[in-house]
Design an enzyme around this catalytic site. Structure first.
Site, mmCIF file in Angstrom:
data_model
loop_
_atom_site.group_PDB
_atom_site.id
_atom_site.type_symbol
_atom_site.label_atom_id
_atom_site.label_comp_id
_atom_site.label_asym_id
_atom_site.label_seq_id
_atom_site.Cartn_x
_atom_site.Cartn_y
_atom_site.Cartn_z
ATOM 1 N N SER A 254 42.456 46.473 29.303
ATOM 2 C CA SER A 254 41.814 45.321 29.933
ATOM 3 C C SER A 254 42.694 44.072 29.884
ATOM 4 C CB SER A 254 40.453 45.097 29.279
ATOM 5 O OG SER A 254 39.621 44.442 30.189
ATOM 6 N N HIS A 397 34.013 50.834 31.478
ATOM 7 C CA HIS A 397 35.101 50.036 30.921
ATOM 8 C C HIS A 397 35.188 50.253 29.408
ATOM 9 C CE1 HIS A 397 37.885 46.660 31.219
ATOM 10 N NE2 HIS A 397 37.299 46.104 30.167
HETATM 11 C C1 GTR Z 1 36.516 40.595 31.477
HETATM 12 C C2 GTR Z 1 37.545 40.065 32.432
HETATM 13 C C3 GTR Z 1 38.486 41.167 32.797
HETATM 14 C C4 GTR Z 1 38.942 41.979 31.608
HETATM 15 C C5 GTR Z 1 37.895 42.120 30.535
HETATM 16 C C6 GTR Z 1 38.400 42.561 29.171
HETATM 17 O O1 GTR Z 1 35.541 39.689 31.182
HETATM 18 O O2 GTR Z 1 36.892 39.577 33.559
HETATM 19 O O3 GTR Z 1 39.575 40.637 33.515
HETATM 20 O O4 GTR Z 1 40.095 41.462 31.074
HETATM 21 O O5 GTR Z 1 37.207 40.956 30.316
HETATM 22 O O6 GTR Z 1 39.455 42.143 28.716
HETATM 23 O O7 GTR Z 1 37.696 43.341 28.528
#
Ligand code: GTR
Length: 416
Positions: A254, A397
């Site tokens: 991420s 995610h």
């Molecule tokens: C989210 C962000 C993403 C990603 C994520 C993370 O809120 O919008 O770009 O980086 O965090 O790092 O888990």
């Protein structure tokens, strides 16, 4: 190591609103002045340095300490070593990496390596909440820097990590699983280099000069600091006898996947680059066709510190960005890059990331790889282990032991 200036900020880089609009992903082999690149030599001597310059000036901020060359001595001090970890199959250590510049914070590298005589290929990358979250071992240091409130064991209201978090996120960097496959792994808490919050002069940011009216428009931003931290971890790893310096793969998830891609692009010592679900600001295109993907406007509003002020200025018109993220992948050429994604994580823009790979291919072709990546998005759950690799699984995610199986499958092809 001598961290020194390769290119100074060219005086001729216009402000974001004065740049020409380009509708699709810009041709990676065309320079700003229109020159077409047709050879590996010109790519390496002309376009690659130009792109690196543009990424610093308009997106991530300057690579740290380039303006004043700094001679940095990196010292590793072993804090503990358990040679019989992982059912005797590996050694777990934590190494305090410090710098001759006394004001710089230290990095604490948690290193797990298989026992045996041959130096191992090694995954390296930052973690989100501290090394102690990754193993139940009570010898591992609990960070003293600021940590985000929502991580296991963080004291309410103080952003302080505590021992109650030990081992609570062991699935994200499954040390034993990695060691059992014959790989080493080295990770550090990203916040030791730069805590993930804006407007505070702490971590490495505190080493920059203070400006009354905010910093320069291309001041080193957080993702760049984290990538820089990966490089300093590499400085130590290349001296470590249990690690094969020629077989390092950078990994991150991420926001730390954005970091992994940048770290790979800016350091040729890294042999394989694995940004996992990195999305916008990583392997996701800024000019996105995916309506569900995170837009530049959103990311620069919610996380203003990740990128430099120049990048925020593109929020309303990404067609003015003089590059897109395929160029960051292209800078890695000819080294293998694997983009991994999940179907339910459209925010990270899996389809856009595939377009990015395709658009990076011309740079790889200059190195003689006639078919660097797949023609179409591979089936869910099937790894395309090409030099420009791609993988998408079902689910959300997260970074899981199954994802690590895929990282290692890719490494088996390129690092064995
Ligand atoms: C989210 C962000 C993403 C990603 C994520 C993370 O809120 O919008 O770009 O980086 O965090 O790092 O888990």
């Amino acid at each position: 190591i001598l961290i020194m200036s390769v290119v100074a900020t060219p005086a001729d880089l216009p402000p974001p609103d004065k740049l020409p609009s380009v509708a699709g992903l810009p041709d990676v082999l065309t320079m700003r002045d229109g020159t077409k690149i047709t050879s590996k030599k010109d790519w390496e001597e002309k376009q690659r340095p130009e792109l690196k310059e543009l990424f610093q000036h308009y997106m991530y901020g300057r690579y740290p300490h380039l303006v004043e060359p700094v001679k940095v001595v990196v010292t590793g001090k072993v804090l503990f070593e358990d040679a019989k970890a992982f059912d005797g199959k590996g050694t777990l250590r934590e190494v305090e990496v410090s710098f001759s510049e006394a004001s710089w914070p230290k990095i604490y590298l948690l290193i797990a390596a298989p026992n045996g005589s041959a130096p191992a290929a090694c995954f390296v990358g930052p973690n989100f909440g501290g090394n102690h979250l990754l193993t139940a071992s009570d010898k591992v240091r609990v960070p003293t820097a600021w940590v985000p409130a929502n991580y296991p064991g963080v004291e309410k209201g103080t952003n302080k990590a505590t021992a109650a978090g030990r081992g609570k996120q062991a699935d994200t960097w499954p040390l034993q699983q990695i060691v059992e496959k014959g790989y080493a792994v080295a990770t550090f808490y990203c916040g030791d280099i730069q805590p993930d919050r804006p407007n505070v002069r702490e971590g490495m940011r505190a080493t920059l000069p203070v400006h009354k009216d905010g910093g320069p428009i291309d001041e080193t931003a957080t993702v760049m600091w984290w990538a820089w931290g990966c490089h300093r971890a590499v400085d130590f790893l290349v001296t470590d006898k249990s690690i094969d310096a020629k077989r390092l793969a950078v990994v991150g998830h991420s926001r730390l996947g954005k970091t992994a891609l940048l770290a790979g692009a800016f350091d040729d010592r890294i042999a394989v680059v694995i940004p996992h679900q990195s999305g916008c600001g990583g392997a996701g295109p800024s000019r996105s066709k995916n309506e569900k993907a995170e837009p530049v406007k959103r990311i620069t509003t919610v996380f203003p510190h990740w990128f430099c002020a120049n990048f925020t200025a593109f929020g309303d018109d990404t067609t003015k960005i003089p590059f897109d993220q395929h160029a960051l992948v292209a800078i890695c050429a000819p080294r293998p890059v694997l983009l991994t994604n999940a179907e339910d994580d459209q925010w990270a823009n899996p389809s856009g990331q595939f377009d990015v790979l395709t658009a990076a291919a011309p740079a790889y072709k200059l190195y003689g790889d006639t078919k660097p990546g797949a023609d179409k998005v591979p089936e869910q759950g099937t790894l395309s282990a090409d030099r420009l690799g791609y993988f998408i699984r079902a689910g959300k995610h997260s970074m899981t032991p199954d994802d690590w199986k895929v990282f290692m499958q890719f490494a088996d092809k390129w690092l064995k």
